[in-house]
Design a protein around this motif. Structure first.
Motif, mmCIF file in Angstrom:
data_model
loop_
_atom_site.group_PDB
_atom_site.id
_atom_site.type_symbol
_atom_site.label_atom_id
_atom_site.label_comp_id
_atom_site.label_asym_id
_atom_site.label_seq_id
_atom_site.Cartn_x
_atom_site.Cartn_y
_atom_site.Cartn_z
ATOM 1 N N ASP A 1 32.773 46.008 30.545
ATOM 2 C CA ASP A 1 34.185 46.252 30.263
ATOM 3 C C ASP A 1 34.928 46.856 31.453
ATOM 4 O OD1 ASP A 1 33.893 45.317 27.657
ATOM 5 O OD2 ASP A 1 33.322 47.302 26.904
ATOM 6 N N GLN A 2 34.213 47.122 32.522
ATOM 7 C CA GLN A 2 34.828 47.794 33.667
ATOM 8 C C GLN A 2 35.718 46.846 34.464
ATOM 9 O OE1 GLN A 2 31.744 49.542 36.044
ATOM 10 N NE2 GLN A 2 31.310 51.175 34.565
ATOM 11 N N LEU A 3 36.865 47.376 34.886
ATOM 12 C CA LEU A 3 37.749 46.656 35.800
ATOM 13 C C LEU A 3 37.482 47.128 37.218
ATOM 14 C CD1 LEU A 3 41.158 46.798 33.865
ATOM 15 C CD2 LEU A 3 39.453 44.952 33.868
ATOM 16 N N GLU B 1 62.020 53.190 36.714
ATOM 17 C CA GLU B 1 61.568 54.554 36.964
ATOM 18 C C GLU B 1 60.314 54.913 36.169
ATOM 19 O OE1 GLU B 1 64.805 57.267 36.521
ATOM 20 O OE2 GLU B 1 65.878 56.473 38.256
ATOM 21 N N MET B 2 59.490 53.919 35.900
ATOM 22 C CA MET B 2 58.220 54.126 35.206
ATOM 23 C C MET B 2 57.113 53.396 35.958
ATOM 24 S SD MET B 2 58.780 55.951 32.392
ATOM 25 C CE MET B 2 57.476 55.584 31.222
ATOM 26 N N PHE B 3 55.918 54.009 35.993
ATOM 27 C CA PHE B 3 54.751 53.332 36.528
ATOM 28 C C PHE B 3 54.208 52.407 35.445
ATOM 29 C CE2 PHE B 3 54.581 57.415 38.966
ATOM 30 C CZ PHE B 3 54.831 56.865 40.213
ATOM 31 N N THR B 4 54.077 51.127 35.764
ATOM 32 C CA THR B 4 53.619 50.150 34.795
ATOM 33 C C THR B 4 52.437 49.366 35.348
ATOM 34 O OG1 THR B 4 55.061 48.372 35.598
ATOM 35 C CG2 THR B 4 55.982 49.889 33.967
ATOM 36 N N CYS B 5 51.651 48.791 34.461
ATOM 37 C CA CYS B 5 50.519 47.961 34.866
ATOM 38 C C CYS B 5 51.038 46.579 35.251
ATOM 39 C CB CYS B 5 49.494 47.859 33.745
ATOM 40 S SG CYS B 5 48.078 46.808 34.156
ATOM 41 N N GLY B 6 50.746 46.168 36.500
ATOM 42 C CA GLY B 6 51.196 44.866 36.968
ATOM 43 C C GLY B 6 50.121 43.804 36.899
ATOM 44 N N GLY B 7 48.895 44.208 36.613
ATOM 45 C CA GLY B 7 47.783 43.276 36.543
ATOM 46 C C GLY B 7 46.486 44.016 36.795
ATOM 47 N N TYR B 8 45.371 43.292 36.744
ATOM 48 C CA TYR B 8 44.083 43.930 37.001
ATOM 49 C C TYR B 8 43.075 42.883 37.447
ATOM 50 C CZ TYR B 8 43.172 42.253 32.241
ATOM 51 O OH TYR B 8 43.049 41.477 31.127
ATOM 52 N N ILE B 9 41.973 43.354 37.994
ATOM 53 C CA ILE B 9 40.892 42.484 38.448
ATOM 54 C C ILE B 9 39.636 42.877 37.686
ATOM 55 C CG2 ILE B 9 39.469 41.779 40.408
ATOM 56 C CD1 ILE B 9 41.833 42.431 42.228
ATOM 57 N N ALA B 10 39.148 41.975 36.871
ATOM 58 C CA ALA B 10 37.942 42.244 36.095
ATOM 59 C C ALA B 10 36.705 42.071 36.969
ATOM 60 C CB ALA B 10 37.874 41.307 34.886
ATOM 61 N N SER B 11 35.653 42.737 36.586
ATOM 62 C CA SER B 11 34.405 42.661 37.351
ATOM 63 C C SER B 11 33.603 41.438 36.930
ATOM 64 C CB SER B 11 33.575 43.929 37.121
ATOM 65 O OG SER B 11 32.320 43.812 37.765
ATOM 66 N N ASP B 12 33.105 40.700 37.929
ATOM 67 C CA ASP B 12 32.187 39.601 37.649
ATOM 68 C C ASP B 12 30.844 39.826 38.336
ATOM 69 O OD1 ASP B 12 32.782 39.218 40.287
ATOM 70 O OD2 ASP B 12 33.602 37.197 40.063
ATOM 71 N N SER C 1 33.696 38.121 45.568
ATOM 72 C CA SER C 1 34.678 37.476 44.708
ATOM 73 C C SER C 1 35.820 38.429 44.370
ATOM 74 C CB SER C 1 34.008 36.982 43.430
ATOM 75 O OG SER C 1 34.964 36.528 42.487
ATOM 76 N N ALA C 2 35.473 39.670 44.061
ATOM 77 C CA ALA C 2 36.500 40.670 43.745
ATOM 78 C C ALA C 2 37.389 40.913 44.949
ATOM 79 C CB ALA C 2 35.835 41.961 43.288
ATOM 80 N N GLN C 3 36.785 40.965 46.133
ATOM 81 C CA GLN C 3 37.559 41.158 47.356
ATOM 82 C C GLN C 3 38.559 40.024 47.557
ATOM 83 O OE1 GLN C 3 37.536 43.693 50.035
ATOM 84 N NE2 GLN C 3 39.435 42.528 50.097
#
Length: 334
Positions: free
Chosen positions: A29-31, A41-52, A57-59
């Motif tokens: 489940d780790q990203l 004026e809010m910090f929001t999640c713009g996306g994420y990279i899941a671990s494979d 590949s992540a790089q």
């Protein structure tokens, strides 16, 4: 006049990072990384990279994510090897527009403070997609964070769950940077503390805090002429004046950061400001008020007066309108 940016964090981002920073999260489940934007004026999640399970590949996916809009600043929260340790990368490309540059450069401390209770954060500043080459097993170690600095600036930060500043001897240490005071800057700081100087102007030259100007006497109207017009600086000013019949001499710390200053100089001075204030107070100079200006034309006696002696607005009494035909007089019976 500008102030350090202070933004809120959306519940979604805070909840996501809390789960990801938990020691109980399952490996599947780790990203690897979470992208953060500033919106309304809010910090929001713009996306994420899941671990494979594949660092290469992540790089590739990390750099592809940044390259999809290479001129747009963002933050990247990247998981490090040690449990609870994360890298907070501020991606602020040189090609970005001036306003987003300032927004994301000044907002990083606010994001760190919002998340530092959930994880140990180390900071780094990226100016290009190539700087983001960090996702390899040998570089994901918190102990090896020096390898995660930008190739040109090496500005990594070690923060243990809170922003802290300290001053030891003649070295200024902040949550962002640690620079020594030049001998003349340290000497003039002592003279300011002892009262033989009323004005100090300090700047960062290379990796040293240096003396730009000092004066035994100064008035508010004279400050602008003592400051560099195209580079950030710290102005330490003892304002000797009389207010409501009382003699006063408060010390003001004024961070001047012209809009057209170089981005690197803005970053260095903004990151070191808190450490300089702490250094001054440790040496016996008590700062009564801290101000920031981005336009030297704003630095006037009126501004200083308003900041130190704000005008108290008196509420006007609301009178009840008279009834039609005027108010009636009622004679009291004896």
């Amino acid at each position: 006049m500008t102030h350090s940016a202070a933004f809120g964090t959306t519940p979604e981002l805070e909840a996501l990072f809390k789960v990801q920073a938990s020691a109980n999260i399952a490996p599947e489940d780790q990203l690897v990384a979470i992208q953060v934007h500033i919106a309304d004026e809010m910090f929001t999640c713009g996306g994420y990279i899941a671990s494979d399970g594949n660092a290469a590949s992540a790089q590739e996916r990390l750099q592809k994510l940044l390259a999809s809009d290479p001129d747009a600043p963002c933050y990247m929260l990247i998981r490090l090897v040690e449990p609870g340790a994360w890298l907070l990368a501020a991606y602020v490309p040189d090609s970005a527009a001036v306003r987003p540059k300032m927004l994301y450069s000044s907002g990083r401390d606010s994001l760190r403070k919002a998340l530092c209770s959930l994880a140990t954060l180390s900071d780094v500043h990226w100016t290009s997609v190539d700087d983001a080459a960090v996702l390899s097993e040998e570089k994901l170690s918190h102990d090896s964070k020096l390898e995660l600095m930008t190739k040109t600036e090496r500005l990594a930060i070690e923060d243990a769950k809170q922003t802290a500043t300290e001053a030891q001897g003649e070295k200024v240490t902040s949550a962002a940077l640690s620079f020594p005071m030049s001998p003349d800057a340290a000497e003039q700081t002592g003279a300011f503390r002892d009262g033989s100087r009323s004005l100090l102007v300090l700047t960062i030259t290379g990796e040293t805090i240096t003396l730009h100007q000092s004066a035994s006497e100064a008035a508010p109207a004279e400050l602008r002429a003592q400051l560099p017009p195209d580079a950030p600086s710290y102005c330490i000013f003892r304002w000797s004046h009389e207010h409501e019949g009382e003699a006063q001499d408060p010390v003001l710390f004024i961070y001047c950061c012209p809009e057209h200053s170089k981005v690197r100089a803005k970053m260095l001075h903004a990151s070191t400001k808190g450490g300089v204030i702490t250094y001054l107070e440790t040496t016996g100079v008590q700062v009564a008020k801290s101000l920031e200006v981005s336009d030297l034309d704003d630095l006037t006696e009126s501004l200083i007066t308003d900041e130190m002696h704000p005008t108290v607005q008196q509420e006007k009494a609301i009178s009840k309108p008279a009834p039609r035909g005027g108010r009636k007089l009622v004679k009291r019976q004896a």
